[in-house]
Write a protein that holds these residues in place. Structure first.
Motif, short mmCIF file in Angstrom:
data_model
loop_
_atom_site.label_atom_id
_atom_site.label_comp_id
_atom_site.label_asym_id
_atom_site.label_seq_id
_atom_site.Cartn_x
_atom_site.Cartn_y
_atom_site.Cartn_z
N ALA A 129 -4.20 -2.03 -4.17
CA ALA A 129 -3.53 -0.79 -4.55
C ALA A 129 -3.94 -0.37 -5.96
N ARG B 283 -7.55 1.02 -6.13
CA ARG B 283 -7.61 2.40 -5.64
C ARG B 283 -7.07 3.36 -6.68
N VAL C 146 -10.44 2.93 0.12
CA VAL C 146 -9.19 2.38 0.65
C VAL C 146 -9.48 0.98 1.18
N TYR C 147 -9.01 -0.02 0.45
CA TYR C 147 -9.17 -1.40 0.88
C TYR C 147 -8.07 -1.79 1.85
N GLY D 216 -9.48 2.94 9.82
CA GLY D 216 -8.24 3.43 9.27
C GLY D 216 -7.02 2.83 9.95
N ALA E 157 0.82 -1.22 0.00
CA ALA E 157 0.00 0.00 0.00
C ALA E 157 0.85 1.26 0.00
N ARG F 299 -12.72 6.19 -5.19
CA ARG F 299 -11.46 5.52 -4.84
C ARG F 299 -11.44 5.17 -3.34
N TRP G 113 -15.33 11.29 -1.57
CA TRP G 113 -14.77 10.06 -2.13
C TRP G 113 -14.86 9.94 -3.64
N SER H 138 -10.75 0.95 5.11
CA SER H 138 -10.44 1.96 6.12
C SER H 138 -10.88 3.34 5.68
#
Length: 596
Positions: free
Chosen positions: A195, A198, A314-315, A148, A80, A312, A305, A328
């Motif tokens: 990644a 995103r 955030v996994y 997060g 990440a 996009r 977002w 997160s």
């Protein structure tokens, strides 16, 4: 451009040069051969790293059987952190080994026979945020942590080399290194997918999102006010409660108002409220549904977002202790059904959506070797197969029974139906029953590839000790039994949910490589928002446990669909060999990702 080495490296370990920091100017690289021996050390400016990556990736033929043909496996402290700047510079990695993700698995796995060195390297600890209290069932079913929580790990080169050596030793001395290697490769591939998704973003129709919100809630209010339809619905509730001043957003005040109106409920939860037939309940439930949509995915969410036609999120791969992903930021794992029409392909592109039918029961059939259960679902809906086999009377009963078996339900309709599964599918039920018993006894269990559940926490141990004291009370014993039962339900489902997550990771990893082999197309201005790596070819944009969405040029949509199917079949063979279990897909191609 960096020249290609005389000996093609099997692995490249990346790390920052001490003192420069991750955003510094120097990057250190150690190239290793297939035996793990050092070939070369390279020091270069951070700005030169994308060229170096492209050189090593493009210089290989991609065929491992050919000399110099295999691309290197990139060893990264945390995918990440390393991938975003590389992807922005049009440099992508075919394979990697994520030290942070691998550490979390190896430090706990039962397959690791000598875990001491890995566990001692506490600076690499990156356990999921919900692993602190595994005895709590919520830890297993939390699909979007929303905290997060992504711990920082060392990014300098020497710590990365040391951790890589520890992990290599742990794998080589494991009781089943083959399974562990497969798990770590799949987990690391998941890090790359997260990644990349995103970076590419989900194509998102902001106008359609606004239209849906307006239709359901009313026009966007000024500042932080509530939309008109919500205000009107709130007035309906107040009128029905005969309380014009009640604050519906305050649980305590709302509960008091409900009780004053003669509605005898213990809380304001949906399940409590549905037990009453008072005229205030229906509009109150509608209001609460509106409030959730406004809070979770309203206009503020859209502003935060979605940008340039892309959402996009955030996994967090491995963010749940079973190996399932969490999020997160952005709530990717909780997009409500009514917003699905906002997922819209670019002009000249299509969204190819696919989800697996009954993934977890099929994984259970495969790992337990239960041929009767496998046959019930082979080539068809598994729940309908149970009806046809005479196990239950209806598809709904089949669903309740299977979920009850996997989640440990012992009461109600599920409690009455589960014994029928135990009679008809003894191997599958023995597996989950044994896992539950291990949990009740304070033990741990492992998935098919070796991810191991966390042991019960100190609170659980304290309850058991209290129940075993000579002066234990009935209440002590009851609390201990309840905690043991909770832990048993946790481990019962851990083996199934975790193995299903492993299948899904293998599916993702294979699909990602198949899509990367499709030819590039001409970039359009709209597709440019996907970034330099993905604006010209089909790519993954969304993943949710058993569902994927691929954004593909229209002319490649059918090829992308076939890649999804082939990757699913490959994942089944990779994990379960010739087991007579299939993983059928519900697949669609369209401009929008609308799921029935």
């Amino acid at each position: 451009m960096t020249s290609a080495p005389t000996q093609r490296p099997a692995a490249c370990v990346l790390g920052t040069v001490p003192g420069t920091g991750f955003e510094g100017q120097r990057i250190g690289i150690v190239e290793l051969d297939s035996a793990g021996q050092e070939i070369d050390r390279i020091d270069l400016a951070e700005a030169d790293l994308p060229d170096f990556v492209r050189d090593r990736e493009d210089g290989a033929g991609g065929d491992p059987s050919e000399p110099g043909g295999a691309r290197p496996r990139w060893v990264l402290s945390d995918t990440a952190k390393w991938c975003p700047p590389l992807l922005a510079a049009r440099a992508s990695l075919e394979r990697c080994h994520d030290l942070r993700l691998a550490h979390a698995i190896l430090a706990r796995s039962e397959l690791v026979t000598a875990p001491e060195a890995v566990r001692a390297a506490s600076e690499w600890d990156a356990a999921p945020a919900d692993a602190a209290a595994p005895e709590q069932a919520a830890a297993l079913f939390d699909v979007d942590a929303g905290r997060g929580f992504i711990p920082q790990v060392p990014h300098d080169l020497e710590p990365a080399l040391a951790e890589h050596a520890r992990q290599t030793a742990a794998i080589e001395t494991a009781s089943d290194p083959g399974r562990l290697r497969l798990l770590l490769a799949a987990e690391s591939a998941g890090g790359l997918v997260a990644a990349e998704m995103r970076a590419a973003g989900v194509p998102w129709d902001e106008a359609e999102h606004d239209r849906i919100l307006t239709e359901l809630l009313g026009p966007r209010p000024i500042r932080d006010g509530k939309p008109q339809k919500m205000l009107s619905k709130a007035e309906e509730v107040r009128a029905a409660l005969e309380d014009p001043r009640v604050n519906l957003d305050s649980p305590n005040r709302l509960l008091a108002s409900l009780r004053n109106a003669g509605i005898n409920v213990a809380s304001t939860s949906k399940w409590e409220l549905q037990t009453s037939e008072h005229p205030a309940i229906a509009p109150l439930l509608e209001y609460k549904k509106m409030a959730r949509l406004l809070s979770a995915n309203g206009w503020h969410w859209l502003d935060e977002w979605v940008d340039d036609g892309r959402y996009r999120p955030v996994y967090v791969p491995g963010g749940v202790v079973t190996g399932r992903w969490a999020a997160s930021g952005g709530g990717a794992l909780q997009i409500p059904r009514q917003l699905r029409p906002a997922l819209r392909a670019d002009e000249g592109w299509r969204l190819v959506s696919a989800d697996v039918a009954q993934l977890e029961p099929r994984a259970l059939a495969a790992m337990s070797g239960d041929r009767a259960m496998a046959a019930a679902g082979f080539g068809r809906d598994l729940y309908s197969g149970l009806v046809d086999a005479g196990v239950v009377a209806t598809r709904q009963e089949a669903k309740i029974a299977v979920l009850g078996a996997m989640y440990g339900s012992t009461t109600g309709e599920a409690g009455a139906l589960v014994p029928r599964l135990r009679q008809n599918f003894p191997a599958a039920m023995h597996l989950v029953d044994s896992a539950a018993e291990a949990g009740r006894q304070g033990g741990v269990v492992s998935t098919w590839l070796g991810r191991t559940s966390p042991p019960p926490g100190e609170g659980w141990q304290r309850l058991q000790r209290a129940a075993n004291r000579f002066d234990a009370t009935g209440a002590d014993e009851q609390r201990a039994r309840r905690a043991a039962g909770d832990q048993g339900r946790f481990t019962r489902n851990f083996v199934v949910q975790g193995t299903a997550a492993e299948w899904a990771l293998a599916w993702l990893a294979d699909l990602r490589l198949r899509l990367a082999r499709l030819p590039e197309v001409e970039e359009t201005s709209e597709a440019a928002a996907s970034g330099p790596v993905f604006s010209r070819r089909a790519h993954l944009v969304f993943f949710l446990h058993d569902e994927v969405i691929v954004h593909a040029p229209t002319e490649q949509a059918e090829e992308a669909a076939e890649a999804i199917r082939a990757a699913a079949a490959s994942a089944g063979r990779l994990l379960f060999g010739a087991a007579p279990v299939d993983f059928p897909l519900d697949l669609s191609i369209g401009e929008r990702a609308i799921k029935d």
